[in-house]
Design an enzyme around this catalytic site. Structure first.
Site, PDB file in Angstrom:
ATOM      1  CG  ASP A 259      -0.382   0.424   2.481  1.00 22.52           C
ATOM      2  OD1 ASP A 259       0.857   0.360   2.607  1.00 22.52           O
ATOM      3  OD2 ASP A 259      -1.125   0.831   3.394  1.00 22.52           O
ATOM      4  CG  ASP A 413      -2.761  -3.853   8.139  1.00 23.20           C
ATOM      5  OD1 ASP A 413      -2.137  -3.012   8.821  1.00 23.20           O
ATOM      6  OD2 ASP A 413      -3.680  -3.546   7.352  1.00 23.20           O
ATOM      7  CB  CYS A 518       5.970 -18.486  26.632  1.00 21.22           C
ATOM      8  SG  CYS A 518       5.694 -18.195  24.874  1.00 21.22           S
ATOM      9  CG  HIS A 545       6.320 -13.632  23.348  1.00 20.38           C
ATOM     10  ND1 HIS A 545       6.046 -14.908  23.778  1.00 20.38           N
ATOM     11  CD2 HIS A 545       5.395 -12.819  23.943  1.00 20.38           C
ATOM     12  CE1 HIS A 545       5.005 -14.858  24.615  1.00 20.38           C
ATOM     13  NE2 HIS A 545       4.605 -13.609  24.730  1.00 20.38           N
TER      14      HIS A 545
END
Ligand SMILES: [Zn+2]
Length: 596
Positions: A259, A413, A518, A545
């Site tokens: 874009d 996005d 995690c 992350h």
């Protein structure tokens, strides 16, 4: 053992300019120029100096008048005196502890200097014993070797990271695809956390993208805005040469959307590009999809300006599609839609679809509350057939993901999950259950945040910095060491004065140890370092992350397994976006308003 300081010295030359000039420009002979280039490559600007028979040790930028004096023509005693004074000036400038001095100068200079260096200094004379012709060819070979190794580094970096069939299948099946905007988010893959050192100078060829550090991409595609892609110049050149996929190191199967980056010129009267420009740009760089040239209407200065931006965006969409068809481009054209109310967005969407677009992209909504976005989408949905996909620029809101899908949105996005790692005041690390933790701030004592520190205070800050880092590393192996929270608080007060104390947040993070649970590749590999707020290599890894976690949270939300995502909702979005030149808050009509 400390690393010796590397210093490079270049002997002056007899060919000179005839006017006073900075030393680096005064001497014009090929031997001087070659030696200076080599010295700069060896030791850098700060540690390269020139040896002058007349002036002794000379800074590169010191302005000198032309003179005519050769060291070799001086009597022995004078040369001796020159050597002592010049070596003394070097010790004064660089200190007497270990150093490695490379002398790229003739024998008289080396002989005069060598006896006066401290014993801990190592002297290297790479062109010793060579004739003038020999020195010239040595310099030429050294330059060729350097260029070849730089080319080899670039060649190694120029490859695309593979993606698995599983990822491709899953990504293509997603109801709502997530595009990650690229802002050169890369890290040093071999950063040494124990010694806090980089493995190489930060550059495209030595760094890696998030998708090179995870087993599969944490996005369904990448978004490259032209405003981002055009600076610096070296980046624009490399993009033009390699194309977007090779530049981003993704295979052709990973879609790259282009874009203009309209927020970057929102306060300008007109976009800095033309429609023809954009068509050529998308084609040359190998984009998979390209959005027509738009101008944000919601941040206009006046009603008249708003109207003009709205019409311009529609006219551009029409020209863009016509140009695209005439040239028979293979990439997908997406029509940009701007507006300032549900009715204006819907009317623009209706017109863009009528032009023949199968994909439309709604812009200017980054700062709009979710309810306002939903109100706009409801109207747009009425006039857009189900076969047309809608993209929402800058809006990744997991809490509304299902509502978006129901209203025809097929992709979004946002760089917000990435950037909150260092832009958010306290929610820097998000977890798979939608919770957020503060990163523990330990800025560099010699860094930007602490540049006002000096003398005793600096020494104290450096001691505290060391104990904070050691304490945090100890958290990796066991409970929070006694005194760590105090040290962090004290260090924070020194380096980030005026900030509210983060003691409670630090305690919460260190006791919960979210890095332990995690499963992502970066937390597994670097542990607590991902939660330390300090420099690009830690902060951006935490951003990676976050994108990893966010991509999974979005998947959960779409599958109705939504965990609370409160931490990602609402006003905190606002400060996460780089809004470029936007100075006015956009006005969104709360309810339906006609196209005036
Ligand atoms: Zn992780």
């Amino acid at each position: 053992m400390t690393c010796p300081v590397r210093i490079a010295l270049v002997g002056c030359g007899s060919e000179k300019r005839e006017v006073p000039s900075p030393a680096r420009d005064l001497y014009t002979g090929p031997l001087f120029k070659g030696a200076l280039r080599e010295a700069l490559a060896l030791a850098g600007e700060e540690r390269t100096a020139i040896l002058s028979a007349e002036h002794g040790l000379v800074h590169l930028d010191e302005v000198l008048k032309p003179y005519d004096l050769h060291l070799a023509s001086l009597p022995r005693a004078k040369r001796e005196e020159w050597g002592r004074a010049t070596a003394g000036a070097l010790v004064e400038r660089f200190g007497a502890s270990t150093a490695e001095v490379h002398i790229l100068a003739g024998a008289p200079y080396v002989e005069a200097l060598r006896p006066h260096f401290p014993a801990s200094w190592r002297v290297v004379v790479p062109m010793e014993g060579l004739t003038q012709g020999g020195r010239l060819s040595w310099l030429k070979r050294a330059r060729e070797a350097r260029t070849a190794s730089a080319a080899a580094v670039i060649a190694r970096a120029d490859f695309v990271a593979p993606v698995s069939r599983e990822w491709l299948a899953e990504s293509r099946g997603r109801q709502l695809r997530y595009f990650l905007p690229d802002c050169d988010d890369r890290v040093d893959p071999d950063f040494d956390f124990a010694t806090d050192t980089r493995s190489a100078k930060g550059a495209w060829e030595t760094e890696q993208y998030a998708h090179q550090l995870y087993p599969s991409p944490n996005f369904d595609g990448l978004l490259v805005s032209r405003m981002e892609a055009e600076s610096p110049r070296a980046k624009a050149r490399r993009l033009a040469e390699l194309g977007v996929h090779r530049y981003l190191r993704v295979p052709p199967a990973v879609p790259v959307l282009g874009d203009c980056g309209a927020f970057g010129y929102a306060s300008e009267a007109a976009p800095p590009f033309s429609t023809e420009d954009m068509l050529a740009y998308y084609t040359q760089l190998g984009f998979d999809m390209g959005v027509s040239l738009d101008h944000i209407a919601a941040v206009a200065a006046s009603d008249e300006d708003r109207r003009a931006r709205y019409e311009l965006t529609l006219q551009n969409a029409s020209d863009f599609l016509r140009g695209h068809r005439a040239a028979g481009h293979a990439w997908q054209p997406w029509g940009a839609v701007q507006g300032w109310s549900p009715a204006t967005y819907a009317e623009a969407a209706r017109q863009v679809v009528a032009m023949g677009y199968h994909h439309i992209a709604l812009g200017g909504l980054v700062m709009a509350p979710t309810e306002a976005v939903l109100a706009i989408l409801q109207e747009v949905h009425q006039v857009v057939p189900a076969s047309v996909g809608i993209h929402l620029f800058g809006l990744a809101r997991a809490e509304a993901a299902r509502a978006f899908v129901a209203l025809g949105v097929r992709s979004v996005d946002s760089s917000s999950p990435l950037r909150r790692a260092w832009l958010h005041a306290r929610e820097n690390y998000i977890t798979l259950d939608g919770d957020a933790y503060a990163a523990v701030r330990v800025p560099y004592a010699n860094g930007r945040a602490a540049k006002s520190l000096a003398g005793e205070t600096l020494a104290k800050a450096q001691r505290l910095e060391k104990s904070c880092l050691e304490g945090l590393a100890a958290c990796e192996r066991g409970p929070v060491p006694a005194g760590l929270l105090d040290a962090l608080e004290e260090y924070e007060a020194l380096t980030l004065p005026g900030r509210k104390s983060m003691r409670a947040e630090n305690q919460r993070t260190l006791e919960a140890q979210p890095w332990r649970t995690c499963p992502c590749a970066l937390c597994q590999r670097h542990g607590i370092q991902v939660l330390v707020f300090r420099g690009n290599d830690r902060n951006r890894r935490r951003g990676f992350h976050n994108v990893w976690a966010w991509y999974r949270l979005l998947g959960k939300a779409l599958r109705r397994e939504a965990a609370p995502v409160v931490a990602l909702v609402g006003g905190s979005q606002l400060d996460l976006f780089n809004l470029g030149s936007v100075t006015r808050a956009p006005a969104y009509a709360a309810t339906t308003g006609g196209v005036a």
